[in-house]
Motif scaffolding. Structure first.
Motif, PDB file in Angstrom:
ATOM      1  N   THR A   1       5.034  -6.994   4.356  1.00  0.00           N
ATOM      2  CA  THR A   1       6.067  -8.037   4.405  1.00  0.00           C
ATOM      3  C   THR A   1       5.475  -9.417   4.686  1.00  0.00           C
ATOM      4  OG1 THR A   1       6.468  -7.406   6.700  1.00  0.00           O
ATOM      5  CG2 THR A   1       7.956  -6.493   5.074  1.00  0.00           C
TER       6      THR A   1
ATOM      7  N   ARG B   1      -3.624  -4.339   7.364  1.00  0.00           N
ATOM      8  CA  ARG B   1      -2.797  -3.876   6.230  1.00  0.00           C
ATOM      9  C   ARG B   1      -1.452  -4.595   6.290  1.00  0.00           C
ATOM     10  NH1 ARG B   1      -3.946   0.643   9.345  1.00  0.00           N
ATOM     11  NH2 ARG B   1      -1.707   0.705   9.728  1.00  0.00           N
ATOM     12  N   ILE B   2      -1.237  -5.515   5.375  1.00  0.00           N
ATOM     13  CA  ILE B   2      -0.072  -6.398   5.486  1.00  0.00           C
ATOM     14  C   ILE B   2       0.821  -6.293   4.259  1.00  0.00           C
ATOM     15  CG2 ILE B   2       0.663  -8.785   5.847  1.00  0.00           C
ATOM     16  CD1 ILE B   2      -1.850  -9.262   7.403  1.00  0.00           C
TER      17      ILE B   2
ATOM     18  N   ILE C   1      -2.703   5.011   2.087  1.00  0.00           N
ATOM     19  CA  ILE C   1      -2.515   4.740   3.514  1.00  0.00           C
ATOM     20  C   ILE C   1      -1.316   5.469   4.105  1.00  0.00           C
ATOM     21  CG2 ILE C   1      -3.661   2.472   3.427  1.00  0.00           C
ATOM     22  CD1 ILE C   1      -0.932   1.121   3.396  1.00  0.00           C
TER      23      ILE C   1
ATOM     24  N   ALA D   1      -0.419  -4.152   1.568  1.00  0.00           N
ATOM     25  CA  ALA D   1       0.350  -2.898   1.504  1.00  0.00           C
ATOM     26  C   ALA D   1       1.410  -3.097   0.422  1.00  0.00           C
ATOM     27  CB  ALA D   1       0.988  -2.600   2.857  1.00  0.00           C
TER      28      ALA D   1
ATOM     29  N   ASN E   1       1.435   3.864  -0.169  1.00  0.00           N
ATOM     30  CA  ASN E   1       1.941   4.889   0.743  1.00  0.00           C
ATOM     31  C   ASN E   1       2.291   6.209   0.103  1.00  0.00           C
ATOM     32  OD1 ASN E   1       2.611   2.339   2.232  1.00  0.00           O
ATOM     33  ND2 ASN E   1       3.083   3.945   3.698  1.00  0.00           N
TER      34      ASN E   1
ATOM     35  N   MET F   1      -0.768  -4.819  11.286  1.00  0.00           N
ATOM     36  CA  MET F   1       0.162  -4.983  10.184  1.00  0.00           C
ATOM     37  C   MET F   1       0.807  -6.365  10.333  1.00  0.00           C
ATOM     38  SD  MET F   1       1.405  -0.961  10.411  1.00  0.00           S
ATOM     39  CE  MET F   1       3.050  -1.273   9.852  1.00  0.00           C
ATOM     40  N   SER F   2       1.866  -6.609   9.578  1.00  0.00           N
ATOM     41  CA  SER F   2       2.447  -7.970   9.591  1.00  0.00           C
ATOM     42  C   SER F   2       2.725  -8.472  11.001  1.00  0.00           C
ATOM     43  CB  SER F   2       3.745  -7.992   8.779  1.00  0.00           C
ATOM     44  OG  SER F   2       3.463  -7.694   7.448  1.00  0.00           O
TER      45      SER F   2
ATOM     46  N   MET G   1      -8.005   4.990  11.682  1.00  0.00           N
ATOM     47  CA  MET G   1      -6.861   4.168  11.285  1.00  0.00           C
ATOM     48  C   MET G   1      -5.718   4.449  12.238  1.00  0.00           C
ATOM     49  SD  MET G   1      -3.702   4.744   9.633  1.00  0.00           S
ATOM     50  CE  MET G   1      -2.830   4.383   8.114  1.00  0.00           C
TER      51      MET G   1
ATOM     52  N   ILE H   1      -1.326   3.279  13.115  1.00  0.00           N
ATOM     53  CA  ILE H   1      -0.107   2.464  13.041  1.00  0.00           C
ATOM     54  C   ILE H   1       0.404   2.394  14.474  1.00  0.00           C
ATOM     55  CG2 ILE H   1       2.230   2.275  12.105  1.00  0.00           C
ATOM     56  CD1 ILE H   1       1.306   4.172   9.832  1.00  0.00           C
TER      57      ILE H   1
HETATM   58  C1  LIG Z   1       3.994  -0.507   5.022  1.00  0.00           C
HETATM   59  C2  LIG Z   1       2.717  -0.277   5.736  1.00  0.00           C
HETATM   60  C3  LIG Z   1       1.948  -1.332   6.217  1.00  0.00           C
HETATM   61  C4  LIG Z   1       2.394  -2.778   6.139  1.00  0.00           C
HETATM   62  O1  LIG Z   1       3.557  -2.966   6.887  1.00  0.00           O
HETATM   63  P1  LIG Z   1       4.207  -4.410   7.068  1.00  0.00           P
HETATM   64  O2  LIG Z   1       4.924  -4.342   8.350  1.00  0.00           O
HETATM   65  O3  LIG Z   1       5.074  -4.606   5.882  1.00  0.00           O
HETATM   66  O4  LIG Z   1       3.086  -5.380   7.080  1.00  0.00           O
HETATM   67  C5  LIG Z   1       0.728  -1.039   6.805  1.00  0.00           C
HETATM   68  N1  LIG Z   1       0.299   0.229   6.938  1.00  0.00           N
HETATM   69  C6  LIG Z   1       1.011   1.270   6.496  1.00  0.00           C
HETATM   70  C7  LIG Z   1       0.483   2.638   6.649  1.00  0.00           C
HETATM   71  C8  LIG Z   1       2.240   1.046   5.888  1.00  0.00           C
HETATM   72  O5  LIG Z   1       2.952   2.085   5.475  1.00  0.00           O
END
Ligand SMILES: *Cc1c(COP(=O)(O)O)cnc(C)c1O
Length: 236
Positions: A220, A217-218, A76, A30, A53, A201-202, A158, A160
């Motif tokens: 940080t 999706r990583i 994303i 990401a 993004n 994610m992270s 997908m 979050i």
């Molecule tokens: C920023 C983001 C990520 C990655 O986030 P981190 O916590 O930095 O790994 C993954 N998916 C989406 C949609 C993001 O906006």
């Protein structure tokens, strides 16, 4: 070598070690707020998927990513309908489809370019009011309505996940995504042999891998903490 580049390399090595037991999973970087040099470094370390993004940042990164052979670029983040036209011929997938209005616009713009756009449908798995995404209970209707847009190709789901305290707290959300893929998405799109999941994610990718995600999706976790530009810098 630059110290932060060293760190990117180490981070990616460690993530890849964790991913080794899950050969079908892809690592996506990401890249929001990151420089072209950081993107290239991640590529050198073997990353082939890049997620952006914001439309403006995607356009800024576009030439850099396209110059990297075999690199894929996915949208994303939240995508406004009136900005689809800027990215439709520049991305390999839109992972953040979350309204029929957006589907209609993607369909129209893809038709104009003579392409079909692969998409993932974003699910609001934690049912959080501030987040985009289709509510799980609305997913069957939403997916059925996508049939009206022949240039939009649904490839999977997908999400979050909501922020949780412990890694195992993510399990119910990811398990529910697996269920939605298998019981809702798959029967509606039987020609799609391997419907995709993009989750993790992270802070929670290990749990997502355990649930068989196709993409993590990583940001940080690869590049370190994000430094957002001050408002004075974005005004240029
Ligand atoms: C920023 C983001 C990520 C990655 O986030 P981190 O916590 O930095 O790994 C993954 N998916 C989406 C949609 C993001 O906006």
């Amino acid at each position: 070598m630059n110290e932060s580049f060293d760190l990117i390399e180490k981070n990616i090595e460690n993530i890849k070690k964790e991913m080794a037991a899950y050969p079908k999973a892809h690592l996506m970087a990401a890249i929001k707020t990151r420089s072209d040099e950081e993107v290239r470094k991640a590529y050198e370390c073997g990353v082939r998927y890049f997620g952006e993004n914001r439309v403006q940042e995607l356009l800024a990164h576009y030439e850099c990513v396209r110059a990297l052979q075999g690199a894929h670029l996915h949208m994303i983040g939240t995508l406004q309908t009136n900005k689809v036209k800027y990215i439709i011929d520049k991305v390999d997938m839109i992972e953040s489809l979350s309204s029929l209005g957006l589907a209609k616009e993607i369909d129209k713009r893809a038709a104009k370019c003579g392409i079909k756009m692969p998409v993932l449908v974003e699910v609001n798995i934690g049912r959080e009011p501030q987040k985009d995404g289709i509510m799980p209970e609305d997913l069957p209707t939403f997916l059925a309505e996508l049939a009206a847009y022949p240039n939009v190709l649904p490839k999977g789901l997908m999400t979050i996940a909501p922020v949780c305290e412990k890694s195992e707290d993510y399990a119910p959300y990811f398990a529910e995504m697996v269920r939605l893929r298998d019981e809702v998405f798959a029967p509606l799109f039987p020609s799609e042999e391997n419907p995709l999941l993009s989750m993790g994610m992270s802070g929670n990718f290990a749990e997502a891998l355990r649930h068989g995600t196709d993409f993590v999706r990583i940001g940080t976790g690869i590049f370190g903490a994000r430094h957002y530009p001050t408002s004075a810098e974005t005004q240029k």
